[in-house]
Write a protein that holds these residues in place. Structure first.
Motif, mmCIF file in Angstrom:
data_model
loop_
_atom_site.group_PDB
_atom_site.id
_atom_site.type_symbol
_atom_site.label_atom_id
_atom_site.label_comp_id
_atom_site.label_asym_id
_atom_site.label_seq_id
_atom_site.Cartn_x
_atom_site.Cartn_y
_atom_site.Cartn_z
ATOM 1 N N GLY A 1 -0.958 0.822 8.800
ATOM 2 C CA GLY A 1 -0.020 0.678 7.950
ATOM 3 C C GLY A 1 1.271 1.780 8.234
ATOM 4 O O GLY A 1 2.002 1.836 7.240
ATOM 5 N N ALA A 2 1.387 2.136 9.513
ATOM 6 C CA ALA A 2 2.187 3.037 9.832
ATOM 7 C C ALA A 2 3.725 2.412 9.843
ATOM 8 O O ALA A 2 4.734 3.193 9.522
ATOM 9 N N GLY B 1 0.780 -1.177 0.091
ATOM 10 C CA GLY B 1 -0.131 -0.105 0.059
ATOM 11 C C GLY B 1 0.845 1.206 -0.063
ATOM 12 O O GLY B 1 1.551 1.579 0.980
ATOM 13 N N GLY B 2 0.653 2.063 -1.219
ATOM 14 C CA GLY B 2 1.599 3.335 -1.204
ATOM 15 C C GLY B 2 2.721 3.193 -1.993
ATOM 16 O O GLY B 2 3.586 2.249 -2.106
ATOM 17 N N TYR C 1 -1.972 -1.449 -4.195
ATOM 18 C CA TYR C 1 -3.508 -1.650 -4.421
ATOM 19 C C TYR C 1 -4.177 -0.502 -4.110
ATOM 20 O O TYR C 1 -5.158 -0.616 -4.393
ATOM 21 N N LYS C 2 -3.555 0.312 -3.377
ATOM 22 C CA LYS C 2 -4.287 1.723 -3.069
ATOM 23 C C LYS C 2 -4.642 2.348 -4.251
ATOM 24 O O LYS C 2 -5.487 3.410 -4.350
ATOM 25 N N ALA C 3 -3.799 2.210 -5.402
ATOM 26 C CA ALA C 3 -4.087 2.853 -6.766
ATOM 27 C C ALA C 3 -5.340 2.552 -7.560
ATOM 28 O O ALA C 3 -5.475 3.159 -8.532
ATOM 29 N N ALA D 1 8.216 1.113 -3.745
ATOM 30 C CA ALA D 1 9.548 1.557 -4.193
ATOM 31 C C ALA D 1 10.571 0.689 -3.262
ATOM 32 O O ALA D 1 11.625 0.346 -3.901
ATOM 33 N N TRP D 2 10.408 0.832 -2.262
ATOM 34 C CA TRP D 2 11.305 -0.022 -1.291
ATOM 35 C C TRP D 2 11.377 -1.571 -1.641
ATOM 36 O O TRP D 2 12.669 -2.145 -1.673
#
Length: 332
Positions: A322-323, A178-179, A198-200, A184-185
């Motif tokens: 998700g933090a 998510g995000g 998946y948030k996209a 990228a990581w």
């Protein structure tokens, strides 16, 4: 006598998020260690989504919890006093300590930390997360070189290790997270071949795009709609590994069964759940393998370390917002 603070279970967060009021901070006096006992000081606590299930008494593979008992959880502790105990003073160990600053133990269930890596590695890459990734992937998923492996919750502590182990096995690995920062990581640091946010939106189409020949191994940490979308693209003979279901933890209810489960028939596939404790006898050997991968620079891992014993409830809540970035821990 030793004074210790402890967090007790004060609520059952079933069907709702974990709240601060679900815990009570108390102070207790511990007696001096008796014959064969040790007094240990907790340095780190570890957090897993399954702890919410323990509080809810949904997980039947562990004993039920009681309101007023010390919150269960793993910890890294140091032996600071021993009365003929199992380990000498100064030994760093990991085990199920509960949320407490100090505790007494006879050594049962405690494992010395690997001296070749930082002690926190025993909570992350060499701990339950690393062991779960290894056993779920190789015992259930059984990847072979050239397979396409799809991992949900891929940027989490377990998922990130799954993907790297699959790469070591010669697989092509796609992660769902998510995000954009997590995605990228996964590609830049964890070595995933591709990552899907998946948030996209458009998850099902993105899976089809990245896995045009189907998915040979699914490693699912999420459940619900995401699992359903993954099942839509399985290859013939696929192995679906059911590790967890973080999508369930906020509702407290079991997610609806996947609509695409008939693909298991069409593709002659298998779907298998597991509890990592089933392979406990192999943990020492698996830890050695994982440690070697880390030392050789072939396996990386992330740790999200918060600070302050009083912040334990908030550290746990980070898992569900998700933090966290990597294995969630708290340094006392």
């Amino acid at each position: 006598m030793t004074t210790t603070r402890q967090w007790l279970i004060a609520g059952r967060p079933r069907g709702r998020p974990v709240e601060d009021s679900d815990f009570e901070l108390v102070t207790k006096e511990l007696p001096a260690p008796g014959p064969g006992q040790m007094l240990l000081k907790t340095h780190y606590l570890g957090f897993d989504p399954a702890q919410k299930g323990w509080m809810e008494n949904i997980a039947d593979y562990v004993a039920p919890t009681e309101i007023g008992e010390v919150m269960r959880g793993s910890g890294i502790s140091e032996v600071i006093e021993s009365h003929g105990g199992k380990f000498p003073v100064g030994t760093m160990v990991i085990g199920s300590t509960g949320w407490t600053e100090f505790h007494l133990s006879d050594g049962e269930g405690l494992v010395p930390c690997d001296p070749s890596l930082p002690p926190t590695a025993m909570m992350s890459v060499l701990g339950t997360t690393g062991l779960t990734a290894y056993c779920g992937l190789f015992k259930i998923g059984k990847p072979v070189a050239g397979d396409t492996v799809l991992v949900s919750g891929a940027a989490g502590a377990t998922g990130s290790i799954v993907g790297q182990l699959a790469k070591l096995a010669g697989c092509r690995v796609i992660g769902i997270a998510g995000g954009p920062d997590k995605c990228a990581w996964l590609v830049d640091e964890a070595g995933y071949d591709a990552a899907i946010d998946y948030k996209a939106g458009g998850l099902k189409a993105a899976i089809k795009q990245h896995c045009p020949n189907g998915v040979d191994v699914i490693f699912d940490n999420v459940g619900g709609a995401i699992l359903d979308d993954m099942l839509s693209q399985i290859a013939t003979g696929a192995r679906v590994v059911i590790c967890g279901g973080i999508s369930r933890y906020e509702t407290g209810q079991m997610p609806a069964g996947p609509q695409n489960y008939f693909n298991l028939i069409f593709r002659r596939a298998t779907m298998t759940g597991f509890i990592v404790l089933d392979w406990a006898a192999e943990f020492p050997l698996i830890r050695k393998r994982l440690a070697a991968f880390v030392q050789e620079g072939r396996l990386t891992y992330r740790e999200d370390i918060q600070h302050g014993f009083e912040n334990a409830p908030q550290a746990m809540q980070r898992l569900f917002s998700g933090a966290n970035r990597g294995k969630q821990m708290l340094k006392l």
